[in-house]
Design a protein around this motif. Structure first.
Motif, PDB file in Angstrom:
ATOM      1  N   ARG A  90       0.844  -1.207   0.000  1.00  0.00           N
ATOM      2  CA  ARG A  90       0.000   0.000   0.000  1.00  0.00           C
ATOM      3  C   ARG A  90       0.878   1.256   0.000  1.00  0.00           C
ATOM      4  N   ASP A  93       2.844   1.586  -3.420  1.00  0.00           N
ATOM      5  CA  ASP A  93       1.978   1.978  -4.541  1.00  0.00           C
ATOM      6  C   ASP A  93       1.488   3.415  -4.372  1.00  0.00           C
ATOM      7  N   SER A 195      -3.524  -9.005  -4.786  1.00  0.00           N
ATOM      8  CA  SER A 195      -3.757  -8.185  -5.970  1.00  0.00           C
ATOM      9  C   SER A 195      -4.274  -6.848  -5.468  1.00  0.00           C
ATOM     10  N   GLY A 196      -3.577  -5.774  -5.761  1.00  0.00           N
ATOM     11  CA  GLY A 196      -3.933  -4.505  -5.120  1.00  0.00           C
ATOM     12  C   GLY A 196      -3.698  -4.666  -3.627  1.00  0.00           C
ATOM     13  N   GLU A 197      -4.784  -4.514  -2.840  1.00  0.00           N
ATOM     14  CA  GLU A 197      -4.618  -4.667  -1.384  1.00  0.00           C
ATOM     15  C   GLU A 197      -5.384  -5.868  -0.861  1.00  0.00           C
ATOM     16  N   THR A 198      -5.782  -6.766  -1.767  1.00  0.00           N
ATOM     17  CA  THR A 198      -6.647  -7.870  -1.361  1.00  0.00           C
ATOM     18  C   THR A 198      -6.005  -9.221  -1.645  1.00  0.00           C
ATOM     19  N   GLY A 219       1.901  -6.690 -11.104  1.00  0.00           N
ATOM     20  CA  GLY A 219       1.797  -6.299  -9.693  1.00  0.00           C
ATOM     21  C   GLY A 219       1.253  -7.385  -8.782  1.00  0.00           C
ATOM     22  N   ASP A 220       0.653  -8.449  -9.349  1.00  0.00           N
ATOM     23  CA  ASP A 220       0.156  -9.552  -8.514  1.00  0.00           C
ATOM     24  C   ASP A 220       1.315 -10.196  -7.760  1.00  0.00           C
TER      25      ASP A 220
END
Ligand code: FAD
Length: 348
Positions: A90, A93, A195-198, A219-220
């Motif tokens: 987080r 990014d 993935s992202g924040e999840t 990004g994964d």
């Protein structure tokens, strides 16, 4: 003070000295080498104070790759656990900073200018759970060979042909590592991905495994895999494991540090045959040389720069295409910035 020690990253502000066991030459080990950093002071402070784990600045990436080449990472961070990984991602990014996950670095060419952002390593994601019915969960930082050893000891087959392949479970998943008739992706049921924040478990079908390929979004981050193995005779599995290790000991004696096969096999053809047929075996650029024993292996014959290896890859590719009409596709991933030109990286 005690609270801080529990909550904060263990920050190491200058890189530790070159290990005595390293085969590294003086050519690349300049202690003054600094990355062209895109990690600003604020991100650095936040990573150090808000995420538990280990944080290294200007960490030479040649120490983290099997080719033993590559410039420094502006920051290398090893999160303590899932919570700290997601916190770090987080922050990185939000700061617009490039990031790159690496496993064992055994399929990776890091350029001489290093990586200007944050390199993430997952050594603390190291749990293997073997349940009944051949169901196994392994975290991404587990060494692939350590996992295979545990499976064989538990009488579970399906990956023993991959014995001796270096690197991590995460890297094996991303590369769909394979040997003989076995491929990592064939035994995967599901993959835990940040993935992202999840974090989410995704079924294997979504990864569309193919030859040295798994479909992931940029990004994964792979954090764990769920595998379905086949119960088998432990003695036979052990014999198959030992046979593969013995075979690899010979096959991998290629004369220097390498990243395994450099190019993928084109459909119906062998990359090594094309390369050997075009007369590349034994040829060098700088410290990079095409192995005499295996034409699809490029070795660091001593003091190679990443630029030497990349130049040799490109020279082989264009000459093989000129002579045979076949354009070889690299299996190794090339990341980072060239030495002289500063920031500008792939793989972020
Ligand atoms: C001597 C030698 C022999 C080899 N033999 C074989 C062989 O027989 N068969 C074969 O298939 N390969 C072989 N390889 C290549 C290599 O070992 C495999 O591709 C291996 O699976 C790579 O794993 P790694 O952890 O080292 O990945 P790395 O090199 O660290 O990374 C490879 C790629 O995966 C990404 N990645 C790594 N971990 C994660 C993660 N957790 N989440 C998201 N992305 C991630 C990286 O960003 C990079 O793009 C060999 C290599 C060597 C040096």
């Amino acid at each position: 003070m005690a609270t801080c020690a529990r909550r904060c990253s263990r920050a190491i502000w200058s890189s530790p000295s070159v290990p005595a066991t390293s085969g590294r030459s003086a050519r690349n080990s300049s202690p003054g080498l600094r990355s062209a950093s895109r990690v600003d002071r604020r991100l650095l402070d936040e990573l150090a104070h808000r995420c538990r784990g280990e944080l290294l600045r200007d960490e030479p990436l040649w120490r983290h790759t099997s080719w033993q080449v590559g410039g420094p990472a502006a920051v290398l961070f090893r999160p303590a656990n899932h919570v700290d990984l997601v916190k770090a991602v987080r922050l990185i990014d939000a700061a617009g900073c490039p990031r790159l996950v690496i496993g064992g670095g055994s399929n990776l060419l890091v350029r001489d200018g290093g990586f200007p952002g944050v390199v993430l390593e997952l050594p603390d994601f190291n749990v293997v759970r073997i349940a009944g019915d051949g169901l196994v969960e392994a975290e991404a930082g587990v060494r692939l060979n350590s996992l295979i050893k545990q499976l064989v000891a538990a009488g579970l087959g399906g990956l023993e042909a991959l014995a001796g392949i270096p690197g991590s479970v995460g890297g094996a998943l991303v590369m769909n590592a394979g040997a003989g008739s076995q491929e990592f992706g064939r035994v995967v049921e599901a993959v835990e991905i940040l993935s992202g924040e999840t974090f989410a478990w995704r079924p294997a079908a979504e990864l569309a495994f193919a030859y040295r390929h798994a479909r992931l979004a940029p990004g994964d981050i792979v954090t764990a895999v769920r595998l379905r193995l086949v119960p088998g005779d432990p003695e036979l599995l052990q014999a198959a494991y030992a046979e593969r290790i013995g075979h690899r000991r010979q096959a991998h004696a290629v004369g220097g540090p390498s990243a395994g096969s450099v190019f993928k096999n084109p459909p119906g053809q062998k990359a090594w045959e094309l390369i050997a047929g075009c007369g590349w075996q034994g040829r060098s650029i700088g410290g990079a040389r095409v192995s005499e024993r295996h034409a699809n292996f490029i070795i660091n014959a001593g003091g190679a720069m990443a630029a030497d290896i990349e130049a040799l890859i490109e020279a082989i590719r264009s000459d093989v295409e000129r002579q045979t009409g076949v354009r070889l596709e690299a299996e190794v991933r090339i990341v980072g910035a060239p030495a002289a030109t500063g920031p500008g990286c792939e793989g972020a």
